[in-house]
Design a protein around this motif. Sequence first.
Motif, PDB file in Angstrom:
ATOM      1  N   ALA A   1      17.673 -29.492 -18.555  1.00  0.00           N
ATOM      2  CA  ALA A   1      17.043 -28.222 -18.896  1.00  0.00           C
ATOM      3  C   ALA A   1      15.616 -28.155 -18.359  1.00  0.00           C
ATOM      4  O   ALA A   1      15.182 -27.114 -17.839  1.00  0.00           O
ATOM      5  CB  ALA A   1      17.053 -28.027 -20.415  1.00  0.00           C
ATOM      6  N   ILE A   2      14.884 -29.244 -18.461  1.00  0.00           N
ATOM      7  CA  ILE A   2      13.508 -29.269 -17.959  1.00  0.00           C
ATOM      8  C   ILE A   2      13.493 -29.074 -16.446  1.00  0.00           C
ATOM      9  O   ILE A   2      12.689 -28.303 -15.902  1.00  0.00           O
ATOM     10  CB  ILE A   2      12.819 -30.589 -18.353  1.00  0.00           C
ATOM     11  N   ALA A   3      14.384 -29.765 -15.736  1.00  0.00           N
ATOM     12  CA  ALA A   3      14.441 -29.656 -14.276  1.00  0.00           C
ATOM     13  C   ALA A   3      14.712 -28.223 -13.854  1.00  0.00           C
ATOM     14  O   ALA A   3      14.094 -27.697 -12.918  1.00  0.00           O
ATOM     15  CB  ALA A   3      15.502 -30.599 -13.721  1.00  0.00           C
ATOM     16  N   LEU A   4      15.647 -27.559 -14.543  1.00  0.00           N
ATOM     17  CA  LEU A   4      15.930 -26.170 -14.184  1.00  0.00           C
ATOM     18  C   LEU A   4      14.730 -25.273 -14.485  1.00  0.00           C
ATOM     19  O   LEU A   4      14.457 -24.327 -13.740  1.00  0.00           O
ATOM     20  CB  LEU A   4      17.173 -25.674 -14.919  1.00  0.00           C
ATOM     21  N   LYS A   5      13.992 -25.570 -15.540  1.00  0.00           N
ATOM     22  CA  LYS A   5      12.793 -24.767 -15.819  1.00  0.00           C
ATOM     23  C   LYS A   5      11.779 -24.847 -14.683  1.00  0.00           C
ATOM     24  O   LYS A   5      11.098 -23.855 -14.384  1.00  0.00           O
ATOM     25  CB  LYS A   5      12.156 -25.204 -17.143  1.00  0.00           C
ATOM     26  N   THR A   6      11.666 -25.998 -14.033  1.00  0.00           N
ATOM     27  CA  THR A   6      10.723 -26.083 -12.910  1.00  0.00           C
ATOM     28  C   THR A   6      11.144 -25.142 -11.789  1.00  0.00           C
ATOM     29  O   THR A   6      10.296 -24.534 -11.135  1.00  0.00           O
ATOM     30  CB  THR A   6      10.592 -27.519 -12.371  1.00  0.00           C
ATOM     31  N   ARG A   7      12.443 -24.989 -11.577  1.00  0.00           N
ATOM     32  CA  ARG A   7      12.939 -24.068 -10.540  1.00  0.00           C
ATOM     33  C   ARG A   7      12.676 -22.619 -10.945  1.00  0.00           C
ATOM     34  O   ARG A   7      12.263 -21.801 -10.117  1.00  0.00           O
ATOM     35  CB  ARG A   7      14.441 -24.293 -10.321  1.00  0.00           C
ATOM     36  N   VAL A   8      12.915 -22.315 -12.203  1.00  0.00           N
ATOM     37  CA  VAL A   8      12.747 -20.944 -12.685  1.00  0.00           C
ATOM     38  C   VAL A   8      11.281 -20.529 -12.616  1.00  0.00           C
ATOM     39  O   VAL A   8      10.934 -19.457 -12.096  1.00  0.00           O
ATOM     40  CB  VAL A   8      13.298 -20.815 -14.112  1.00  0.00           C
ATOM     41  N   TYR A   9      10.395 -21.358 -13.131  1.00  0.00           N
ATOM     42  CA  TYR A   9       8.972 -21.020 -13.106  1.00  0.00           C
ATOM     43  C   TYR A   9       8.448 -20.925 -11.674  1.00  0.00           C
ATOM     44  O   TYR A   9       7.577 -20.088 -11.373  1.00  0.00           O
ATOM     45  CB  TYR A   9       8.169 -22.053 -13.888  1.00  0.00           C
TER      46      TYR A   9
ATOM     47  N   VAL B   1      23.647 -29.653  -7.871  1.00  0.00           N
ATOM     48  CA  VAL B   1      23.014 -28.454  -8.414  1.00  0.00           C
ATOM     49  C   VAL B   1      21.524 -28.710  -8.660  1.00  0.00           C
ATOM     50  O   VAL B   1      20.684 -27.894  -8.310  1.00  0.00           O
ATOM     51  CB  VAL B   1      23.705 -28.011  -9.715  1.00  0.00           C
ATOM     52  N   LEU B   2      21.192 -29.858  -9.236  1.00  0.00           N
ATOM     53  CA  LEU B   2      19.803 -30.251  -9.469  1.00  0.00           C
ATOM     54  C   LEU B   2      19.627 -31.695  -9.021  1.00  0.00           C
ATOM     55  O   LEU B   2      20.341 -32.577  -9.498  1.00  0.00           O
ATOM     56  CB  LEU B   2      19.446 -30.140 -10.956  1.00  0.00           C
ATOM     57  N   ARG B   3      18.704 -31.910  -8.105  1.00  0.00           N
ATOM     58  CA  ARG B   3      18.374 -33.282  -7.684  1.00  0.00           C
ATOM     59  C   ARG B   3      16.896 -33.559  -7.947  1.00  0.00           C
ATOM     60  O   ARG B   3      16.057 -32.653  -7.933  1.00  0.00           O
ATOM     61  CB  ARG B   3      18.665 -33.492  -6.196  1.00  0.00           C
ATOM     62  N   TYR B   4      16.576 -34.833  -8.136  1.00  0.00           N
ATOM     63  CA  TYR B   4      15.195 -35.201  -8.453  1.00  0.00           C
ATOM     64  C   TYR B   4      14.259 -34.885  -7.293  1.00  0.00           C
ATOM     65  O   TYR B   4      13.087 -34.550  -7.511  1.00  0.00           O
ATOM     66  CB  TYR B   4      15.122 -36.677  -8.820  1.00  0.00           C
ATOM     67  N   SER B   5      14.744 -34.955  -6.067  1.00  0.00           N
ATOM     68  CA  SER B   5      13.879 -34.627  -4.934  1.00  0.00           C
ATOM     69  C   SER B   5      13.444 -33.171  -4.989  1.00  0.00           C
ATOM     70  O   SER B   5      12.309 -32.834  -4.620  1.00  0.00           O
ATOM     71  CB  SER B   5      14.581 -34.926  -3.608  1.00  0.00           C
ATOM     72  N   GLU B   6      14.320 -32.265  -5.455  1.00  0.00           N
ATOM     73  CA  GLU B   6      13.905 -30.873  -5.619  1.00  0.00           C
ATOM     74  C   GLU B   6      12.790 -30.768  -6.651  1.00  0.00           C
ATOM     75  O   GLU B   6      11.808 -30.045  -6.447  1.00  0.00           O
ATOM     76  CB  GLU B   6      15.083 -30.001  -6.059  1.00  0.00           C
ATOM     77  N   VAL B   7      12.934 -31.464  -7.773  1.00  0.00           N
ATOM     78  CA  VAL B   7      11.907 -31.414  -8.812  1.00  0.00           C
ATOM     79  C   VAL B   7      10.560 -31.864  -8.242  1.00  0.00           C
ATOM     80  O   VAL B   7       9.513 -31.246  -8.501  1.00  0.00           O
ATOM     81  CB  VAL B   7      12.310 -32.291 -10.009  1.00  0.00           C
ATOM     82  N   LEU B   8      10.563 -32.924  -7.442  1.00  0.00           N
ATOM     83  CA  LEU B   8       9.321 -33.406  -6.835  1.00  0.00           C
ATOM     84  C   LEU B   8       8.738 -32.364  -5.888  1.00  0.00           C
ATOM     85  O   LEU B   8       7.508 -32.147  -5.875  1.00  0.00           O
ATOM     86  CB  LEU B   8       9.569 -34.725  -6.102  1.00  0.00           C
ATOM     87  N   LEU B   9       9.573 -31.724  -5.113  1.00  0.00           N
ATOM     88  CA  LEU B   9       9.066 -30.706  -4.194  1.00  0.00           C
ATOM     89  C   LEU B   9       8.586 -29.463  -4.948  1.00  0.00           C
ATOM     90  O   LEU B   9       7.604 -28.829  -4.539  1.00  0.00           O
ATOM     91  CB  LEU B   9      10.135 -30.349  -3.167  1.00  0.00           C
TER      92      LEU B   9
END
Length: 487
Positions: free
Chosen positions: A241-249, A374-382
């Motif tokens: 849920a946190i990872a998806l929030k980074t994409r949404v924000y 769908v969600l990877r840690y590399s996306e969160v870092l970017l």
Amino acid sequence: MKTFYRRTAWKAGLGRFAALLFLSCSLWATACDEDSLLNPAPDTSLPDTALFDTPARVLGQVNGMYAALKSGSFYGGRYLMLSDIRGEEFINRLQNVFTGYDAWNHTINSGSNDALTTWSTAYAAINSANLLLDGMAAHPGVVEDAVAANYAGEAKFVRALSYFSLISFYGQPYAKDGGASPGVPLRLKGQTTSANNDLARSTVAEVYAQILKDLDEAETALPLTYSTPLLNTTRAHRNTAIALKTRVYLSMGQYANVVRETQKIVSASPPFKAGSGVAHQLQASISTVFSADYTTTESIFSMPMTELDNVSGQSSLGYEYTINQEYNLNPAGILGNPTWRAEDQRKTMLRTAGSTVYLTKYRKANPYLDFVPVLRYSEVLLNYAEALAKTSSPDLALATRVLTAVRQRADPNYAFPAAATATPTALVNTILVERRIELLGEGFRSNDLLRNLLPIPAKGTAPAISPAQPEYIFPIPNAEISSNKLL
């Protein structure tokens, strides 16, 4: 009405009206061992009144909700493909409307198949989540309170992801007017009939507010971890849920909120990793993530495939990119960027035939058993690096370190030129290039262009599309227009 394991009855174009309700152990079951997960029970059917009367049947509805998300026209493959081919990275080879040609060529209209199936499968997943929430509320005590909270958190995550997918395709970018444009109808109650067809569109801002409400509540309700790496990859937990929030924000341009959320699951210094919950971090080799082990801690959330339950044919990413080669990489796209060096390990996920280059990130042949990321840690870092560079007080040094961690995982000897990271504008442009390399074929390019209000570049015979043109977003399908009088 009866519901069937891995079968649903849908009126064409009205996917929101029925539930995808499944009643046997699948890849998301907590109560089954992994052998039974790969060998599901035979098909069964039950009347509606019995769907929530035992813990096993409630779990069946959870599994069905995830199965709806994994539809071939949604996160099983096609949604990601459409999100990518609208951008400039791919050249269409076969002009086949059944494999996305009209989306690639920006000739999609309200009667196009992809406008309809994306809409209907997203609302099918939303309806499954809504019916799960409604059913548990109507049958309290069937499962323990902690389990019920877990399931509710998963339903809210699935609903949030589905609405984000819809608003990214069918709504104007949030940055255009702060979300004041018309969005999509917000359906928050389960539907099994057409009695409540008519529902006006909420604004883009209202849809985003609901997405964030669901994700905040999911973060609180979801467990930190599950019992196996497979479940940690294929069921939503707190960090999902946190990872998806980074994409949404990030899509909303709320960069301070991206930083706040990311810092919950990214350490302050290298090696960047999550300090609680699932121990997410980059793997030493990206090839591991896409071939050897689909359940590493880099894969935050993926769609699993087995021989008994996989997406095949024209919606499969493996079929589209690797086997039938419907699309090759555009030499004038990211493939031609000189900073993507030959020694970069991500180039091993390409195949050259003569002068034509194909993406082979999804490399398994039929049956197509590559997990869909769908969600990877590399996306969160970017996401983190971009937000750090775009905040009102940018931290260029930290953003560069985070960006470098992603690049040097694949190209250890690469050093970004000083000019590429010296100013916020330069650094953001460098990060956007890195996203195009790292996330190629994972469904990001279209939204990266739209959320930044950038034109969609021309490629091959497809024209450029400006943010002012109606083709910049998908049209609402005719089936919805004809059945919903409040649009």
